[in-house]
Design an enzyme around this catalytic site. Structure first.
Site, PDB file in Angstrom:
ATOM      1  N   LYS A 298       0.834  -1.207   0.000  1.00 27.42           N
ATOM      2  CA  LYS A 298       0.000   0.000   0.000  1.00 27.42           C
ATOM      3  C   LYS A 298       0.866   1.254   0.000  1.00 27.42           C
ATOM      4  O   LYS A 298       0.618   2.203  -0.752  1.00 27.42           O
ATOM      5  CB  LYS A 298      -0.942  -0.009   1.219  1.00 27.42           C
ATOM      6  CG  LYS A 298      -2.077  -1.017   1.064  1.00 27.42           C
ATOM      7  CD  LYS A 298      -2.843  -1.269   2.351  1.00 27.42           C
ATOM      8  CE  LYS A 298      -3.832  -2.408   2.157  1.00 27.42           C
ATOM      9  NZ  LYS A 298      -4.500  -2.848   3.377  1.00 27.42           N
TER      10      LYS A 298
ATOM     11  N   GLN B  85      -4.490  -1.257   9.615  1.00 26.13           N
ATOM     12  CA  GLN B  85      -4.422  -2.608   9.051  1.00 26.13           C
ATOM     13  C   GLN B  85      -5.039  -3.620  10.015  1.00 26.13           C
ATOM     14  O   GLN B  85      -4.692  -3.654  11.195  1.00 26.13           O
ATOM     15  CB  GLN B  85      -2.956  -2.963   8.737  1.00 26.13           C
ATOM     16  CG  GLN B  85      -2.787  -4.289   8.035  1.00 26.13           C
ATOM     17  CD  GLN B  85      -3.408  -4.311   6.632  1.00 26.13           C
ATOM     18  OE1 GLN B  85      -3.320  -3.348   5.872  1.00 26.13           O
ATOM     19  NE2 GLN B  85      -4.054  -5.413   6.297  1.00 26.13           N
TER      20      GLN B  85
ATOM     21  N   ASP C 277     -10.875   3.307   3.742  1.00 24.29           N
ATOM     22  CA  ASP C 277     -11.215   1.881   3.637  1.00 24.29           C
ATOM     23  C   ASP C 277     -12.726   1.695   3.503  1.00 24.29           C
ATOM     24  O   ASP C 277     -13.189   0.625   3.109  1.00 24.29           O
ATOM     25  CB  ASP C 277     -10.752   1.141   4.914  1.00 24.29           C
ATOM     26  CG  ASP C 277      -9.521   0.283   4.670  1.00 24.29           C
ATOM     27  OD1 ASP C 277      -9.239  -0.033   3.496  1.00 24.29           O
ATOM     28  OD2 ASP C 277      -8.849  -0.078   5.655  1.00 24.29           O
TER      29      ASP C 277
END
Ligand code: NAP
Length: 283
Positions: A53, A97, A120
């Site tokens: 990422k 995460q 997200d």
């Protein structure tokens, strides 16, 4: 029939090039999109994901911060880090995460992210926006699947889509996105009694389970479009999806491979969401 591949690497390259071009022009105006990634602990798979990422951010010209935090971090300390990033004007997207260590309640952490920085799309405000058709961030993996369908010019109106899996991050939002495009949607899960009967009726199947060979050729209507979200390992340790690729590609009209399908699209949509967040602060 031999299915055509929907190549997630190629589509990602095209979309990331667009993101890079827009980023360049924003930077010329003094605005650099910024993403902060918080990694708690040393889960090996998570380390690979966050590295990918951050690299993707660098490649398109974003500012990015990777904060590696110890596995014994308290929930209060993580919430404090998120709160600081919520107020950091260089940061337009915050990604924590998952999974988090057991002492930390993941949902509480997600809800602490400012919804406008929740790239997200996991915050209830964004989930609610998707449910009600309001603007917000869509979760990256199902959003990437929608882009893949769009890339082949697929019109979902009146089609029957079957989603296998009902998680909050893939299955449920996937079903809502397909519904928004006027598909008739069936959601299947571990208690679904007649999976094969349902998938055989589907024009589009999205498999998001996390088990190999959940979808085999005898379960697919000839000409169906098959999107494989699953990420599993075969006996040889090779990455594979939920779909029996060799068999299903003889029946389907289009299929996504694993690797090189949905995986790269997920990161691409994270970039798209972060760019959109930066643009919003500018408008
Ligand atoms: P998850 O939270 O474990 O959800 C799996 C879903 O599959 C659940 O709804 C479960 O049903 C259902 N299920 C389990 N066994 C089933 C069966 N035999 N038949 C039908 N449904 C069954 O997983 P997830 O987070 O949604 O992820 C799904 C897969 O996608 C995983 O392999 C994951 O690694 C992968 N993934 C890939 C990406 C990417 O970027 N490529 C991103 C995210 C996830 P119940 O609800 O009844 O338990």
């Amino acid at each position: 029939m031999t299915a055509q591949l929907i190549d997630g690497n190629r589509l990602s390259q095209t979309l990331r090039a667009e993101v890079a071009r827009t980023t360049e022009s924003l930077r010329a105006q003094g605005l650099q999109p910024g993403l902060a990634v918080l990694l708690v602990g040393e889960d090996p798979a998570s380390q690979v994901y966050v590295r990918n990422k951050v690299k993707a951010c660098e490649d398109v010209g974003f500012f990015s911060v990777l904060e590696r935090l110890p596995a014994n971090l308290s929930e209060a300390d993580l919430l404090a880090r998120v709160a600081a990033l919520n107020h950091d004007p260089r940061i337009h997207g915050i990604l924590v995460q998952l999974p988090l260590p057991p002492q930390i309640n993941a949902q509480r952490v997600i809800e602490s992210i400012a919804p406008e920085k929740d790239v997200d799309g996991f915050h209830v405000a964004n989930a609610g926006a998707l449910l009600t058709g309001l603007p917000g961030y869509w979760p990256c993996t199902p959003h990437g699947c929608m882009k893949m369908l769009e890339s082949i010019g697929y019109n979902l109106r009146g089609k029957h889509a079957v989603v296998i899996g009902r998680s909050n991050i893939v299955g449920k939002p996937m079903a809502l996105m397909l519904l928004q495009q006027n598909a008739t949607v069936t959601i299947c899960h571990s208690a679904t009694a007649n999976l094969r009967e349902l998938t055989l009726q589907a024009d589009v199947v999205v498999a998001a389970v996390g088990k190999r060979r959940v979808l085999t050729a005898d379960m697919v209507k000839p000409g169906a479009v098959v999107i494989d979200v699953g990420m599993n390992r075969d006996e040889a340790g090779k990455l594979c999806g939920d779909v029996d690729f060799a068999g299903v590609s003889q029946v389907a009209s289009y299929i996504t491979p694993v690797p090189g399908g949905v995986g790269p699209m997920t990161i691409t949509m994270l970039l798209v969401n972060t760019l959109a967040s930066a643009q919003r602060t500018h408008s």
